[in-house]
Scaffold this active site. Structure first.
Site, PDB file in Angstrom:
ATOM      1  N   ARG A 111      17.170 -88.684  32.024  1.00  0.00           N
ATOM      2  CA  ARG A 111      17.339 -87.777  33.167  1.00  0.00           C
ATOM      3  C   ARG A 111      17.882 -86.432  32.754  1.00  0.00           C
ATOM      4  O   ARG A 111      17.670 -85.440  33.438  1.00  0.00           O
ATOM      5  CB  ARG A 111      18.339 -88.377  34.169  1.00  0.00           C
ATOM      6  CG  ARG A 111      17.861 -89.583  34.902  1.00  0.00           C
ATOM      7  CD  ARG A 111      18.999 -90.316  35.545  1.00  0.00           C
ATOM      8  NE  ARG A 111      19.897 -90.827  34.526  1.00  0.00           N
ATOM      9  CZ  ARG A 111      20.767 -91.811  34.716  1.00  0.00           C
ATOM     10  NH1 ARG A 111      20.893 -92.355  35.894  1.00  0.00           N
ATOM     11  NH2 ARG A 111      21.516 -92.226  33.727  1.00  0.00           N
TER      12      ARG A 111
ATOM     13  N   HIS B 178      14.130 -95.651  38.556  1.00  0.00           N
ATOM     14  CA  HIS B 178      13.623 -96.767  37.734  1.00  0.00           C
ATOM     15  C   HIS B 178      12.157 -97.063  38.079  1.00  0.00           C
ATOM     16  O   HIS B 178      11.326 -97.273  37.194  1.00  0.00           O
ATOM     17  CB  HIS B 178      14.401 -98.063  38.028  1.00  0.00           C
ATOM     18  CG  HIS B 178      15.820 -98.098  37.565  1.00  0.00           C
ATOM     19  ND1 HIS B 178      16.849 -98.499  38.385  1.00  0.00           N
ATOM     20  CD2 HIS B 178      16.387 -97.834  36.361  1.00  0.00           C
ATOM     21  CE1 HIS B 178      17.994 -98.467  37.717  1.00  0.00           C
ATOM     22  NE2 HIS B 178      17.739 -98.056  36.479  1.00  0.00           N
TER      23      HIS B 178
ATOM     24  N   SER C 117      22.213 -96.040  39.348  1.00  0.00           N
ATOM     25  CA  SER C 117      22.711 -97.196  40.112  1.00  0.00           C
ATOM     26  C   SER C 117      24.207 -97.033  40.364  1.00  0.00           C
ATOM     27  O   SER C 117      24.693 -97.337  41.459  1.00  0.00           O
ATOM     28  CB  SER C 117      22.471 -98.499  39.352  1.00  0.00           C
ATOM     29  OG  SER C 117      21.113 -98.655  39.067  1.00  0.00           O
TER      30      SER C 117
ATOM     31  N   LYS D 255      30.468-109.025  33.858  1.00  0.00           N
ATOM     32  CA  LYS D 255      30.512-107.960  34.859  1.00  0.00           C
ATOM     33  C   LYS D 255      29.915-108.452  36.166  1.00  0.00           C
ATOM     34  O   LYS D 255      28.770-108.909  36.199  1.00  0.00           O
ATOM     35  CB  LYS D 255      29.681-106.780  34.332  1.00  0.00           C
ATOM     36  CG  LYS D 255      30.192-105.434  34.735  1.00  0.00           C
ATOM     37  CD  LYS D 255      29.513-104.378  33.912  1.00  0.00           C
ATOM     38  CE  LYS D 255      29.103-103.204  34.761  1.00  0.00           C
ATOM     39  NZ  LYS D 255      28.239-102.280  34.051  1.00  0.00           N
TER      40      LYS D 255
END
Ligand code: PNS
Length: 162
Positions: free
Chosen positions: A94, A21, A132, A45
């Site tokens: 990615r 990031h 993450s 969440k």
């Protein structure tokens, strides 16, 4: 006439911010007059890091950049952009799998608001496998994540796992 300010947003959950990031943030900050980092408020969440921790960590990791603003947002991202004169969504990609998912989001966002563009920046190769969620997964088994997250994140993790 004054030149309009080019504003972009890099949005995400950032639970936690990773070196991948951070690489995107530093590169995108060079492309725009103002880059906002939008941290998604997700009441459904429970993350590993609280919202305040995520925001503070991003601020701390980007303090050398003078055109960054870290904000929390909820609701549709394009609505936040419209209300804040942000014309571009920045996304890091990615892999091929990312491209497929990101294209879907970009098309949906374009349908929702045709004035807002999405741009993709390829993630630095050395972070192409870093996410993450994977960091949280390996952390849960006690793996060392030193190479994947900024020092500031490691420091908070150390306190959390004491
Ligand atoms: O950390 P992520 O999962 O890469 O971030 C995804 C995020 C937060 C950018 C996306 O889920 C989002 O924009 N959420 C806000 C709600 C919204 O606008 N949804 C429509 C997406 S097409």
């Amino acid at each position: 006439m004054d030149k309009p300010i080019r504003k972009a947003i890099f949005a995400g959950s950032f639970d936690p911010i990773t070196n991948g990031h951070l690489d995107i943030i530093y590169r995108a900050a060079k492309l725009f007059d103002e880059l906002q980092i939008g941290v998604l408020v997700n009441h459904n969440k429970k993350g590993l890091f609280t919202l305040d921790e995520r925001v503070d960590l991003i601020k701390s990791c980007t303090k050398e950049l003078n055109n960054i603003k870290v904000i929390e947002f909820q609701g549709l991202l394009v609505n936040y952009c419209e209300a804040n004169n942000i014309g571009t969504l920045v996304r890091g990609v990615r892999s091929e799998a990312d491209v497929n998912y990101e294209l879907q989001m970009a098309h949906m966002n374009k349908e929702l608001n045709s004035n807002i563009e999405t741009i993709f920046l390829p993630t630095n190769k050395k972070y192409s496998f870093v996410s993450s969620s994977l960091i949280k997964e390996v952390l849960a088994f006690g793996a060392d994540v030193e190479n994947f997250v900024p020092k500031q994140v490691l420091d908070v993790l150390e306190i959390k796992t004491k």
